[in-house]
Design an enzyme around this catalytic site. Structure first.
Site, PDB file in Angstrom:
ATOM      1  N   CYS A   2       0.822  -1.202   0.000  1.00 41.86           N
ATOM      2  CA  CYS A   2       0.000   0.000   0.000  1.00 41.86           C
ATOM      3  C   CYS A   2       0.860   1.257   0.000  1.00 41.86           C
ATOM      4  O   CYS A   2       1.992   1.245   0.469  1.00 41.86           O
ATOM      5  CB  CYS A   2      -0.904   0.015   1.225  1.00 41.86           C
ATOM      6  SG  CYS A   2      -1.832  -1.504   1.487  1.00 41.86           S
ATOM      7  N   ARG A  27       3.590   0.677  -6.747  1.00 41.22           N
ATOM      8  CA  ARG A  27       3.660  -0.275  -5.638  1.00 41.22           C
ATOM      9  C   ARG A  27       2.581  -1.350  -5.743  1.00 41.22           C
ATOM     10  O   ARG A  27       2.680  -2.393  -5.098  1.00 41.22           O
ATOM     11  CB  ARG A  27       3.531   0.469  -4.300  1.00 41.22           C
ATOM     12  CG  ARG A  27       4.695   1.387  -4.010  1.00 41.22           C
ATOM     13  CD  ARG A  27       4.441   2.242  -2.786  1.00 41.22           C
ATOM     14  NE  ARG A  27       4.476   1.468  -1.559  1.00 41.22           N
ATOM     15  CZ  ARG A  27       5.541   1.309  -0.790  1.00 41.22           C
ATOM     16  NH1 ARG A  27       6.688   1.866  -1.129  1.00 41.22           N
ATOM     17  NH2 ARG A  27       5.489   0.615   0.315  1.00 41.22           N
ATOM     18  N   TRP A  74      -3.677  -2.229  -1.189  1.00 46.79           N
ATOM     19  CA  TRP A  74      -3.531  -3.570  -1.750  1.00 46.79           C
ATOM     20  C   TRP A  74      -4.161  -4.516  -0.739  1.00 46.79           C
ATOM     21  O   TRP A  74      -3.694  -4.652   0.388  1.00 46.79           O
ATOM     22  CB  TRP A  74      -2.056  -3.902  -1.972  1.00 46.79           C
ATOM     23  CG  TRP A  74      -1.789  -5.156  -2.730  1.00 46.79           C
ATOM     24  CD1 TRP A  74      -1.697  -5.301  -4.084  1.00 46.79           C
ATOM     25  CD2 TRP A  74      -1.540  -6.466  -2.196  1.00 46.79           C
ATOM     26  NE1 TRP A  74      -1.411  -6.599  -4.418  1.00 46.79           N
ATOM     27  CE2 TRP A  74      -1.313  -7.340  -3.276  1.00 46.79           C
ATOM     28  CE3 TRP A  74      -1.496  -6.979  -0.897  1.00 46.79           C
ATOM     29  CZ2 TRP A  74      -1.038  -8.697  -3.103  1.00 46.79           C
ATOM     30  CZ3 TRP A  74      -1.231  -8.335  -0.717  1.00 46.79           C
ATOM     31  CH2 TRP A  74      -1.003  -9.172  -1.818  1.00 46.79           C
ATOM     32  N   ASN A 100      -0.658   0.854   6.211  1.00 47.46           N
ATOM     33  CA  ASN A 100       0.000  -0.180   5.422  1.00 47.46           C
ATOM     34  C   ASN A 100       0.507  -1.225   6.399  1.00 47.46           C
ATOM     35  O   ASN A 100       1.217  -0.901   7.350  1.00 47.46           O
ATOM     36  CB  ASN A 100       1.161   0.408   4.629  1.00 47.46           C
ATOM     37  CG  ASN A 100       1.819  -0.611   3.721  1.00 47.46           C
ATOM     38  OD1 ASN A 100       1.293  -1.694   3.516  1.00 47.46           O
ATOM     39  ND2 ASN A 100       2.975  -0.265   3.169  1.00 47.46           N
ATOM     40  N   GLY A 101       0.162  -2.494   6.188  1.00 42.93           N
ATOM     41  CA  GLY A 101       0.611  -3.557   7.083  1.00 42.93           C
ATOM     42  C   GLY A 101      -0.526  -4.475   7.473  1.00 42.93           C
ATOM     43  O   GLY A 101      -1.606  -4.450   6.880  1.00 42.93           O
ATOM     44  N   GLU A 486      14.179 -17.010 -13.696  1.00 43.99           N
ATOM     45  CA  GLU A 486      13.859 -15.579 -13.751  1.00 43.99           C
ATOM     46  C   GLU A 486      13.091 -15.231 -15.024  1.00 43.99           C
ATOM     47  O   GLU A 486      12.139 -14.449 -14.996  1.00 43.99           O
ATOM     48  CB  GLU A 486      15.146 -14.754 -13.659  1.00 43.99           C
ATOM     49  CG  GLU A 486      14.968 -13.253 -13.826  1.00 43.99           C
ATOM     50  CD  GLU A 486      14.075 -12.622 -12.784  1.00 43.99           C
ATOM     51  OE1 GLU A 486      13.693 -11.449 -12.975  1.00 43.99           O
ATOM     52  OE2 GLU A 486      13.737 -13.269 -11.770  1.00 43.99           O
ATOM     53  N   LYS A 490       9.293 -13.575 -15.121  1.00 42.44           N
ATOM     54  CA  LYS A 490       8.946 -12.342 -15.818  1.00 42.44           C
ATOM     55  C   LYS A 490       7.712 -12.547 -16.695  1.00 42.44           C
ATOM     56  O   LYS A 490       6.818 -11.703 -16.741  1.00 42.44           O
ATOM     57  CB  LYS A 490      10.123 -11.853 -16.690  1.00 42.44           C
ATOM     58  CG  LYS A 490      11.271 -11.249 -15.933  1.00 42.44           C
ATOM     59  CD  LYS A 490      10.960  -9.879 -15.403  1.00 42.44           C
ATOM     60  CE  LYS A 490      10.980  -9.690 -13.933  1.00 42.44           C
ATOM     61  NZ  LYS A 490      11.378 -10.544 -12.943  1.00 42.44           N
ATOM     62  N   GLU A 493       4.590 -12.883 -14.501  1.00 38.99           N
ATOM     63  CA  GLU A 493       4.223 -11.647 -13.819  1.00 38.99           C
ATOM     64  C   GLU A 493       3.450 -10.689 -14.705  1.00 38.99           C
ATOM     65  O   GLU A 493       2.461 -10.088 -14.259  1.00 38.99           O
ATOM     66  CB  GLU A 493       5.490 -10.930 -13.323  1.00 38.99           C
ATOM     67  CG  GLU A 493       6.124 -11.546 -12.099  1.00 38.99           C
ATOM     68  CD  GLU A 493       7.371 -10.785 -11.676  1.00 38.99           C
ATOM     69  OE1 GLU A 493       7.524 -10.551 -10.469  1.00 38.99           O
ATOM     70  OE2 GLU A 493       8.186 -10.423 -12.562  1.00 38.99           O
ATOM     71  N   HIS A 509      12.873 -35.831 -16.616  1.00 43.90           N
ATOM     72  CA  HIS A 509      12.330 -36.388 -15.380  1.00 43.90           C
ATOM     73  C   HIS A 509      10.916 -35.887 -15.114  1.00 43.90           C
ATOM     74  O   HIS A 509      10.507 -35.745 -13.961  1.00 43.90           O
ATOM     75  CB  HIS A 509      13.247 -36.054 -14.196  1.00 43.90           C
ATOM     76  CG  HIS A 509      14.588 -36.694 -14.292  1.00 43.90           C
ATOM     77  ND1 HIS A 509      14.802 -38.019 -13.987  1.00 43.90           N
ATOM     78  CD2 HIS A 509      15.779 -36.201 -14.701  1.00 43.90           C
ATOM     79  CE1 HIS A 509      16.085 -38.310 -14.189  1.00 43.90           C
ATOM     80  NE2 HIS A 509      16.694 -37.223 -14.621  1.00 43.90           N
ATOM     81  N   LYS A 608       4.974  -3.825  -5.873  1.00 43.68           N
ATOM     82  CA  LYS A 608       6.412  -3.685  -6.048  1.00 43.68           C
ATOM     83  C   LYS A 608       7.175  -4.046  -4.787  1.00 43.68           C
ATOM     84  O   LYS A 608       8.157  -4.774  -4.820  1.00 43.68           O
ATOM     85  CB  LYS A 608       6.732  -2.245  -6.458  1.00 43.68           C
ATOM     86  CG  LYS A 608       8.218  -1.985  -6.711  1.00 43.68           C
ATOM     87  CD  LYS A 608       8.719  -2.768  -7.903  1.00 43.68           C
ATOM     88  CE  LYS A 608      10.175  -2.516  -8.184  1.00 43.68           C
ATOM     89  NZ  LYS A 608      10.685  -3.403  -9.240  1.00 43.68           N
TER      90      LYS A 608
END
Length: 613
Positions: A2, A27, A74, A100-101, A486, A490, A493, A509, A608
């Site tokens: 947030c 964010r 958020w 925020n939290g 990675e 990407k 996301e 496998h 973010k």
């Protein structure tokens, strides 16, 4: 997560707060709101959706006033909607709070408040906190700052909060624990924010609020800071190392593309003053001041989340190769809870772009409590992880606005490589020839990145072919296995296509069962490393009609003939190949997402800086 913004001064607060929320959109959020003190009234306006929706809602409202707080939410407790959006009123509507939290014991606190006659409009833990503050304020007949202090002593969890009081129209009270908060100092005015991005336009003087500290901002009385245990603190003013230009897109359509193209410069910035090619030397002051800790380490533990965890995996390869110290790479979210065995001669390297990642910060505190030496690798100066580490190195890549990390990743890998070189040289576990070759080659990487980025248009064209895909597989071996992870992250996301990264040899496998002509397979196959074995893996994919996208060293004709699409990267040392191989994967994910119409800079459900569990 947030975003928090606040202003108190003589200017109109509304445009400052709205612009601040727009600066914090990166964010991640699902609703937005604002509270303004105006002519003796405390007005709260909020809306589900983007900041633009809030602006539209507030158009016909009273937006006058010189004091206000604003928030992008958020969702944690309660679904994303207008009722659950911040700010939240107290029951009397005399207080308004943004937060925020997560308040972990909110249910117990809520039940106690219900028994004392309080009712609740939202599903949030935040409303519980503002009701608790009001209850304590009225019951104990104390001022707002004292009520906040007493309330926070009952709270279990993480928070960054800001509160307005209708009957005290010249004050903002804010506090933090486990979630960042910074105050900007102007001429007879103060700015409050989750990070410095909303502040840089107005001042370069800031105070970072510490753990369990409460700050009271007043035009009449200035700034006062105390702890929740009532210890007064002297504000430590710092100069903000950030410019407004860094927060603009600079002609690019998205921050992510801008940040991909910034990597030649940001990597040079990260190495400036550290890699001296002329003298064939690497210098990290965070290592020099504590070299005995590294040289005598029985083990190095790298703890991180997401993209930083992938950088940590590459760090494991390079530290073990050069320094011959065993390395473990841990997800911070698991490490902090699984009762890990930590010894006093362990070195714990904590990696976080923001320096505020909640799980990584908790892992640092756990390791520190058991006597380990903590080395932080972060991008944001003055953030929580550097402040809680014994030593460390900043990546110095400037603000990263795109939610999907790009330049932070390559800088983290670079810092880890420099650290491995220094440990190896000090321990004499790396040959002088290898050391000199890699130092020299490090200096060439920014220019090689520039050359590689010239293929952007070609990648954009073939990326259109793969917007149909529902699944991708990414394969790599050795240093390039973390690159596969990675690359897959990407794509997930920002394009919402399912993708998985695997060591190339592990394909047989299980994952080979997925291979068909509908399955794109990205293979990272530079000529250094286990090249022949990767070629064999490509043959296995080809035999099953998989669509192959290969990342190869310039001039490679063998893999090119086997591939449907091929991207060439400049030749380099094996340990440095990830710095180059990562860029085309970032570009490919970006262009696929753009063609699909996805919100590249603000992907759905993502934030973010993950400052809550």
């Amino acid at each position: 997560m947030c975003g928090i913004v606040g202003y108190i001064g003589n200017r109109d607060a509304y445009p400052i707060l709205i612009k601040g929320l727009q600066r914090l959109e990166y964010r991640g959020y699902d609703s937005a709101g604002i509270a303004l003190m105006s002519e003796g009234k405390l007005n709260v306006y909020k809306a589900k959706g983007k900041v633009a929706d809030l602006i539209q809602f507030a158009e016909q409202k009273n937006i006058n006033g010189n004091i206000g707080i604003a928030h992008t939410r958020w969702a944690t407790h309660g679904e994303p909607n207008t009722v659950n959006a911040h700010p939240h009123y107290s029951q009397s509507e005399e207080l308004a709070i943004i937060h925020n939290g997560i308040i972990e014991n909110y249910a117990v606190l809520k039940q106690g408040l219900i028994e004392n006659g309080y009712s609740f409009q939202s599903e949030t833990d935040t409303e519980v906190l503002v009701q608790l503050i009001e209850f304590i304020k009225k019951t104990n007949q104390v001022d707002l700052s004292t009520a906040v202090q007493l309330a926070l002593n009952q709270v279990i969890g993480a928070y960054a909060i800001a509160i307005l009081e209708k009957n005290q129209p010249d004050v903002i009270v804010a506090a933090r624990k486990g979630s960042p908060l910074v105050v900007g100092i102007g001429e007879n005015e103060y700015f409050l924010a989750s990070d410095a991005t909303p502040i840089v336009e107005y001042t370069d003087k800031v105070v970072y609020i510490g753990e369990e500290e409460i700050v009271t901002l007043s035009r009449a009385k200035g700034m006062k800071i105390k702890t929740i245990s009532n210890v007064e603190k002297t504000p430590e003013i710092k100069k903000l190392e950030l410019t407004l230009t860094q927060l603009e897109k600079g002609g690019f359509p998205h921050f992510m593309l801008k940040e991909i193209f910034e990597q030649p410069k940001t990597l040079a910035d990260s190495m400036r003053g550290r890699v001296n090619v002329d003298e064939n030397n690497v210098v990290l002051s965070g290592f020099i001041d504590n070299k005995d800790k590294f040289v005598n380490a029985g083990r190095i533990i790298i703890t991180a989340c997401g993209t930083s965890w992938h950088a940590g995996l590459i760090g494991m390869y390079v530290i073990e190769e050069f320094a011959r110290i065993p390395v473990e790479v841990e997800y911070s979210s698991e490490f902090r809870y699984r009762k890990p065995v930590i010894y006093p001669n362990d070195v714990v390297i904590a990696i976080s772009q923001s320096g505020e990642t909640a799980d990584t910060l908790a892992a640092v505190e756990l390791a520190k409590s058991q006597g380990a030496f903590i080395f932080g690798i972060c991008n944001v100066v003055g953030s929580s992880i550097p402040r809680n580490s014994h030593s460390g190195s900043y990546t110095h890549v400037g603000p990263e606005i795109g939610v999907a990390s790009t330049k932070a990743f390559t800088a983290q890998v670079t810092v880890l490589t420099m650290l491995a070189l220094m440990i190896g040289k000090e321990k004499k576990t790396i040959s002088e020839e290898s050391y000199l070759n890699i130092v020299k080659e490090l200096g060439t990487i920014p220019d090689k990145m520039k050359k590689l980025l010239e293929q952007n248009e070609m990648i954009a064209q073939f990326a259109k072919t793969f917007t149909y895909a529902q699944n991708f597989i990414y394969l790599g071996r050795g240093y390039n296995f973390p690159v596969a992870l990675e690359g897959a992250l990407k794509l997930k996301e920002i394009s919402y296509i399912h993708a998985e990264g695997y060591p190339a040899a592990e394909m047989k496998h299980g994952p080979i069962a997925l291979i068909s002509q509908e399955m794109p397979v990205v293979v990272i196959a530079p000529s250094s490393g286990m090249y022949e074995k990767v070629v064999s893996n490509i043959q296995e994919i080809k035999a099953r009609k998989g669509k192959i996208i290969a990342i190869v060293t310039e001039g490679d004709e063998v893999v090119k003939k086997l591939s449907d699409y091929c991207i060439e990267i400049p030749d380099t040392e094996e340990c440095l190949a990830p710095l180059l191989a990562t860029l085309p994967l970032q570009l490919m994910a970006y262009h696929i997402a753009v063609v699909k119409g996805c919100d590249v800079d603000q992907p759905r459900n993502l934030a973010k800086s993950v400052t809550v569990e």
